[in-house]
Motif scaffolding. Structure first.
Motif, PDB file in Angstrom:
ATOM      1  N   SER A 103       0.841  -1.209   0.000  1.00  0.00           N
ATOM      2  CA  SER A 103       0.000   0.000   0.000  1.00  0.00           C
ATOM      3  C   SER A 103       0.871   1.252   0.000  1.00  0.00           C
ATOM      4  O   SER A 103       0.551   2.234  -0.670  1.00  0.00           O
ATOM      5  CB  SER A 103      -0.935   0.008   1.205  1.00  0.00           C
ATOM      6  OG  SER A 103      -1.993  -0.905   1.037  1.00  0.00           O
ATOM      7  N   VAL A 111       0.538   4.123  -2.834  1.00  0.00           N
ATOM      8  CA  VAL A 111       0.300   5.539  -2.516  1.00  0.00           C
ATOM      9  C   VAL A 111       1.381   6.404  -3.159  1.00  0.00           C
ATOM     10  O   VAL A 111       1.094   7.437  -3.772  1.00  0.00           O
ATOM     11  CB  VAL A 111       0.250   5.765  -0.983  1.00  0.00           C
ATOM     12  CG1 VAL A 111       0.340   7.232  -0.631  1.00  0.00           C
ATOM     13  CG2 VAL A 111      -1.005   5.144  -0.399  1.00  0.00           C
ATOM     14  N   HIS A 171      -4.474   6.879   2.298  1.00  0.00           N
ATOM     15  CA  HIS A 171      -4.804   5.456   2.178  1.00  0.00           C
ATOM     16  C   HIS A 171      -6.068   5.190   2.989  1.00  0.00           C
ATOM     17  O   HIS A 171      -6.211   5.687   4.099  1.00  0.00           O
ATOM     18  CB  HIS A 171      -3.639   4.633   2.742  1.00  0.00           C
ATOM     19  CG  HIS A 171      -3.852   3.155   2.747  1.00  0.00           C
ATOM     20  ND1 HIS A 171      -4.356   2.475   3.835  1.00  0.00           N
ATOM     21  CD2 HIS A 171      -3.621   2.218   1.800  1.00  0.00           C
ATOM     22  CE1 HIS A 171      -4.403   1.183   3.554  1.00  0.00           C
ATOM     23  NE2 HIS A 171      -3.968   1.006   2.325  1.00  0.00           N
TER      24      HIS A 171
END
Length: 97
Positions: free
Chosen positions: A49, A53, A79
């Motif tokens: 993640s 991002v 996020h």
């Protein structure tokens, strides 16, 4: 092998060593682009993640990075985290919101 490619200091900036592998794949295939939605299923501990991002520029574009897992992760800027099982209809509904 990953540390030889990037160096130990680069590994420390991500939550998982596999994040560096994802960066290598994106360097080669360029699948992360601004203004896309990334759904990271099984996102614990959050390394992939983090890369999503960073690479989708979600801080300055309309990109969204959504992480889903049964295990809670520490928050990430830009996020969205959803704690739940993707086989559960309630979790699926939260993803689609």
């Amino acid at each position: 092998k990953i540390a030889a490619y990037y160096g130990p200091q680069d590994l420390q900036e991500y939550r998982s060593p596999s994040a560096m592998t994802l960066r290598q794949m994106d360097d080669r295939f360029s699948f992360f682009k601004p203004d896309i939605v990334v759904l990271d299923l099984g996102c614990f501990p959050g390394g992939w993640s983090q890369v999503a991002v960073e690479r989708t520029e979600s801080s300055s574009s309309s990109s969204q990075v959504i992480g889903v897992d049964t295990v809670k992760i520490d928050p990430l800027n830009y996020h969205t985290f959803i704690q739940g099982d993707v086989e559960d209809e309630a979790t699926d509904a939260r993803i689609l919101e």
